[in-house]
Design an enzyme around this catalytic site. Structure first.
Site, PDB file in Angstrom:
ATOM      1  N   GLY A  16      38.753  38.241  43.997  1.00  0.00           N
ATOM      2  CA  GLY A  16      39.649  37.702  42.976  1.00  0.00           C
ATOM      3  C   GLY A  16      38.987  36.911  41.858  1.00  0.00           C
ATOM      4  N   ASN A  18      38.298  38.097  38.953  1.00  0.00           N
ATOM      5  CA  ASN A  18      39.044  38.469  37.740  1.00  0.00           C
ATOM      6  C   ASN A  18      40.394  37.751  37.696  1.00  0.00           C
ATOM      7  OD1 ASN A  18      37.568  40.526  36.031  1.00  0.00           O
ATOM      8  ND2 ASN A  18      37.309  41.410  38.075  1.00  0.00           N
ATOM      9  N   LEU A 108      48.770  53.617  42.843  1.00  0.00           N
ATOM     10  CA  LEU A 108      50.230  53.499  42.859  1.00  0.00           C
ATOM     11  C   LEU A 108      50.857  54.727  42.198  1.00  0.00           C
ATOM     12  CD1 LEU A 108      50.501  49.700  42.000  1.00  0.00           C
ATOM     13  CD2 LEU A 108      50.483  50.790  44.251  1.00  0.00           C
ATOM     14  N   ASN A 122      44.307  48.176  33.979  1.00  0.00           N
ATOM     15  CA  ASN A 122      43.347  48.175  35.090  1.00  0.00           C
ATOM     16  C   ASN A 122      41.963  47.860  34.552  1.00  0.00           C
ATOM     17  OD1 ASN A 122      42.181  48.824  37.694  1.00  0.00           O
ATOM     18  ND2 ASN A 122      41.538  50.782  36.828  1.00  0.00           N
ATOM     19  N   HIS A 124      37.920  48.460  35.271  1.00  0.00           N
ATOM     20  CA  HIS A 124      37.025  49.331  36.034  1.00  0.00           C
ATOM     21  C   HIS A 124      35.591  48.979  35.648  1.00  0.00           C
ATOM     22  CE1 HIS A 124      35.865  52.909  38.255  1.00  0.00           C
ATOM     23  NE2 HIS A 124      34.976  53.124  37.299  1.00  0.00           N
ATOM     24  N   GLY A 163      47.073  59.213  36.321  1.00  0.00           N
ATOM     25  CA  GLY A 163      45.774  59.614  36.857  1.00  0.00           C
ATOM     26  C   GLY A 163      45.007  58.413  37.416  1.00  0.00           C
ATOM     27  N   GLU A 194      33.440  41.491  32.802  1.00  0.00           N
ATOM     28  CA  GLU A 194      34.821  41.806  33.206  1.00  0.00           C
ATOM     29  C   GLU A 194      35.734  40.610  32.974  1.00  0.00           C
ATOM     30  OE1 GLU A 194      35.401  43.479  37.135  1.00  0.00           O
ATOM     31  OE2 GLU A 194      33.477  44.457  37.044  1.00  0.00           O
TER      32      GLU A 194
HETATM   33  C1  GRF Z   1      35.604  44.357  39.957  1.00  0.00           C
HETATM   34  O1  GRF Z   1      34.299  44.825  39.780  1.00  0.00           O
HETATM   35  C2  GRF Z   1      36.583  45.356  39.407  1.00  0.00           C
HETATM   36  O2  GRF Z   1      36.162  45.988  38.262  1.00  0.00           O
HETATM   37  C3  GRF Z   1      36.638  46.313  40.552  1.00  0.00           C
HETATM   38  O3  GRF Z   1      36.658  45.491  41.690  1.00  0.00           O
HETATM   39  C4  GRF Z   1      35.962  44.295  41.426  1.00  0.00           C
HETATM   40  C5  GRF Z   1      36.874  43.157  41.779  1.00  0.00           C
HETATM   41  O4  GRF Z   1      36.276  41.914  41.626  1.00  0.00           O
HETATM   42  N1  GRF Z   1      37.699  47.244  40.421  1.00  0.00           N
HETATM   43  P1  GRF Z   1      37.116  40.567  41.856  1.00  0.00           P
HETATM   44  O5  GRF Z   1      37.920  40.733  43.138  1.00  0.00           O
HETATM   45  O6  GRF Z   1      38.010  40.365  40.666  1.00  0.00           O
HETATM   46  O7  GRF Z   1      36.092  39.499  41.985  1.00  0.00           O
END
Ligand code: GRF
Length: 215
Positions: A16, A18, A108, A122, A124, A163, A194
């Protein structure tokens, strides 16, 4: 001035960081103010697995967190549909206007995707369309980048469509791939980007939703 607020649901599956970047941005006032009356509020967090640290982060921030675990007795398509329907129910109850997949590993489907078309994003950890799609998550993405000899990688925030990792791209941030990189060192460099990209994309989406796409 539009004073309507967008209720945000954040979907998580792991540590978590992000989610934390989004929580910190909201606390710092980055989801509110401005001439458009911009206002976004994280009102709920949903994890598809129990015990992940993202849930603790939500709790510490005082945000209601729900565990909606995958129903293992169902077939894969049924399982996705079941999870999607449970998340849709939470969205309806909480009057959600924006859904952010922040390291969310489930796919989903169904009514949720239709109801929230254009309102789900999302993140990525690659420069899509490269190194995306089913099975491309976590360490596998970075290993594939290293094996390909790419000189740069990065992250992408995109609109979710039916997709996997295919929807319109909102933001990309690039990092160099350095000599001697491992999947871990590359992942860490990308992770920092990110945290910037997900916040910028959330602000973009909230503004867009509040102005009806006229901003
Ligand atoms: C991130 O690298 C995101 O892009 C990927 O999963 C990871 C999650 O990181 N899909 P966090 O849980 O937000 O630390």
């Amino acid at each position: 001035m539009n004073s309507i607020s967008v209720n945000i649901l954040v979907l998580v599956s792991g540590g978590g960081t992000n989610l934390q970047a989004l929580i910190d941005a909201e606390k710092a006032g980055r989801f509110s103010g401005g001439t458009s009356g911009l206002s976004g509020k994280i009102v709920a967090v949903v994890s598809d697995r129990a015990g992940v640290y993202a849930l603790e982060r939500a709790k510490l921030a005082g945000i209601p967190a729900f565990v909606e675990a995958l129903e293992k007795t169902l077939t894969k398509p049924e399982r996705r549909r079941d999870l999607s329907d449970r998340i849709l129910k939470i969205c309806q109850e909480q009057d959600i206007g924006l859904i952010i997949y922040a390291g969310f590993l489930s796919i989903l489907t169904g009514e949720l995707i239709e109801a929230y078309a254009g309102k789900m994003i999302n993140i990525h950890p690659s420069l899509l369309p490269k190194f995306g799609g089913q099975g491309m998550y976590g360490e596998r993405v970075h290993q594939a980048v290293l094996a390909s000899g790419e000189k740069e990688s990065g992250c992408t925030v995109h609109i979710v469509d039916a997709g996997t990792d295919t929807g319109p791209i909102l933001i990309q941030r690039t990092v160099p791939v350095l000599a001697g990189d491992t999947a871990d060192t590359l992942a860490e460099r990308i992770h920092r980007e990110e945290h910037i990209a997900i916040v910028d994309a959330a602000i973009m989406m909230v503004t867009n939703i509040l102005t009806g796409g006229k901003s």
